[in-house]
Enzyme design. Sequence first.
Site, PDB file in Angstrom:
ATOM      1  N   SER A 226       0.890  -1.218  -0.154  1.00 26.56           N
ATOM      2  CA  SER A 226      -0.203  -0.130  -0.049  1.00 26.56           C
ATOM      3  C   SER A 226       0.961   0.984   0.156  1.00 26.56           C
ATOM      4  O   SER A 226       1.439   1.471  -0.521  1.00 26.56           O
ATOM      5  CB  SER A 226      -0.985  -0.561   0.984  1.00 26.56           C
ATOM      6  OG  SER A 226      -1.659   0.934   1.135  1.00 26.56           O
ATOM      7  N   GLU A 353      -9.219  -5.391  -4.572  1.00 25.93           N
ATOM      8  CA  GLU A 353      -9.026  -4.667  -3.478  1.00 25.93           C
ATOM      9  C   GLU A 353      -9.542  -3.119  -3.177  1.00 25.93           C
ATOM     10  O   GLU A 353      -9.437  -3.107  -2.041  1.00 25.93           O
ATOM     11  CB  GLU A 353      -7.718  -3.700  -4.308  1.00 25.93           C
ATOM     12  CG  GLU A 353      -6.724  -4.267  -4.864  1.00 25.93           C
ATOM     13  CD  GLU A 353      -4.733  -4.055  -3.822  1.00 25.93           C
ATOM     14  OE1 GLU A 353      -5.754  -3.403  -2.866  1.00 25.93           O
ATOM     15  OE2 GLU A 353      -4.036  -5.084  -3.739  1.00 25.93           O
ATOM     16  N   HIS A 455      -7.816  -5.657   0.111  1.00 27.83           N
ATOM     17  CA  HIS A 455      -6.812  -4.774   0.439  1.00 27.83           C
ATOM     18  C   HIS A 455      -5.980  -5.308   0.963  1.00 27.83           C
ATOM     19  O   HIS A 455      -6.372  -5.070   2.789  1.00 27.83           O
ATOM     20  CB  HIS A 455      -7.053  -3.448  -0.075  1.00 27.83           C
ATOM     21  CG  HIS A 455      -5.615  -2.632  -0.196  1.00 27.83           C
ATOM     22  ND1 HIS A 455      -4.648  -2.683  -0.622  1.00 27.83           N
ATOM     23  CD2 HIS A 455      -4.764  -2.012   1.064  1.00 27.83           C
ATOM     24  CE1 HIS A 455      -3.689  -1.964  -0.910  1.00 27.83           C
ATOM     25  NE2 HIS A 455      -3.994  -1.243   0.363  1.00 27.83           N
TER      26      HIS A 455
END
Length: 559
Positions: A226, A353, A455
């Site tokens: 991320s 995600e 995610h």
Amino acid sequence: MRRPRNRIGAALVAGLVGALSLGAADPAAAGREAASSAPSVRGTTVRTDAGWVRGAEAGGHRLFQGVPYAAPPVGELRWRSPRAVTPWQGVRDATAPGSRCAQTTDDWGLPASEAEDCLYLNVTAPSRPARGGGSRLRPVVVWLHGGGLTRGAGSDYDARELSGRGDVVVVTVNYRLGMLGFFGHPGLENSGSFGIEDQQAALRWVRRNAAAFGGDPRNVTLAGESAGSHSVCAQLTSPSAAGLFHRAITQSTPCGAGSFDGTPLRPVLDLPLWLPKASYEGYGQYLAALLGCADPGTAPACLRGKPVTDLLAQQPLPLPGYGNAVLPEDPAKVLQEGRFHRVPVLTGITRDEGTLFAPLISQEPMTAEGYEAAVNTRFGAAGPEVLARYPVGTHDGPPLQAVAAIMSDLDWAWPARDTDLLLARHVPTFSYEFTDRTAPPLLPPPHGIRPLAAHGSELSFLFGVGWESAPLTPAQRRLGDTMIDYWSRFAATGDPNRPGLPAWRRVRPGDGTPYVQELSPGRGGIGPFDRASAHNLAFWDDLAARGTGAGRGAGSGHP
């Protein structure tokens, strides 16, 4: 041991919503330092270039926590490039993490911090001799945490499994966040990306000190997920990072905008990846005025005199800025022109995600009618085509589940494909997609959205992570072991393949459709993955080619 819940998940969500560089001598460290000046416990006391540190050894691991790598950026050093540590006398205790960099709390339990003295790292190494015997040094993995560049800490990641099974030395890093790390102002020299400079300071510490912990300073992999992946991308383009790492791993943030470049089609979360100097300095002047420091001539001193609590109440845009010493050019341009550092890259995304981020689009439950109206507003003339491709009824969830599917495909998979091809034109590139839709999520999304392979859901397969979640099943643990084998083999050689592992092909730019390795538990869960079909990439290609999908209603940039 179960830990405070949802730390990293909170960091990721909250972050979106909202030239020597050694370690630092902590002014409060006197109580942490022993009186002796020589090691007393073999293997747990190590000499760094700034002084001795004593860690802990248990369960086949050596763990050193809270090791300073740069001077405390406090007082006159606030918003300055990281400076060298003052060496300490005696043996410094390294059995507890250093302070988290200053950050606010949130609704999901992420600890707040007002600490500016926070530039610490943690080292995890196996206590046994390295595989191959003798005095062989292990590969080093430097991990940059996620959290939207506003939350998180290196200590949120327990690297013992990765280090032990992978036979690597793992270094997890704190770096300045939010207002302290990414604030820009014309009165502050080289502002906009102090957090990126901190990461380089940590890498230079690794270059000088890794061997003392059994790590090879000539074989360093820079990895992150991320915002940590975003940071790895920044380092790939930073001239001052040259030679500081030899491989790169990017998880869940592709380095490039991919097909978004030069087309009217924009992602749902329509955010820039990087900020030009005029933008972050202009916004910085606005924030300075809010803080009572509007006079350009006195703003730096005025701002440095403000308490950290005042600064945390005024968050900047959580994006690295370019046009400074560490990022002199737009990283997107550097990447597109192939002028990034020539190191092998392992890169990938999760299958779903968007499920973590869809709630950002609508804080309240979305109706089917609201979904239809939002898609038509966002995609204009192409709205009916998008609705036909992503109907509410086929996503087994509330309307926001369909929004999440659009985001997974358009915001992540589409640019991931093109970024894979861009990287592969210049360096060995290995692409993956994590597809375990039963993986423990970072945090349960609201409004009844199913998290699926959300995610960050791959993190618990590589690390012990700082949030409470369901334990991995035996099949998932086996997948995690295979992932660690791939990641550590890549760190050692620049190629994840070795005998006994399912073959993983490189991305070949001439293939048209890049090869993607699926990572999922169970029989047949690891192998080729058809990302193009799974994510409707031909559909989005067609919209982009026809110049449709760009429509935006007044005052609305996304659904």
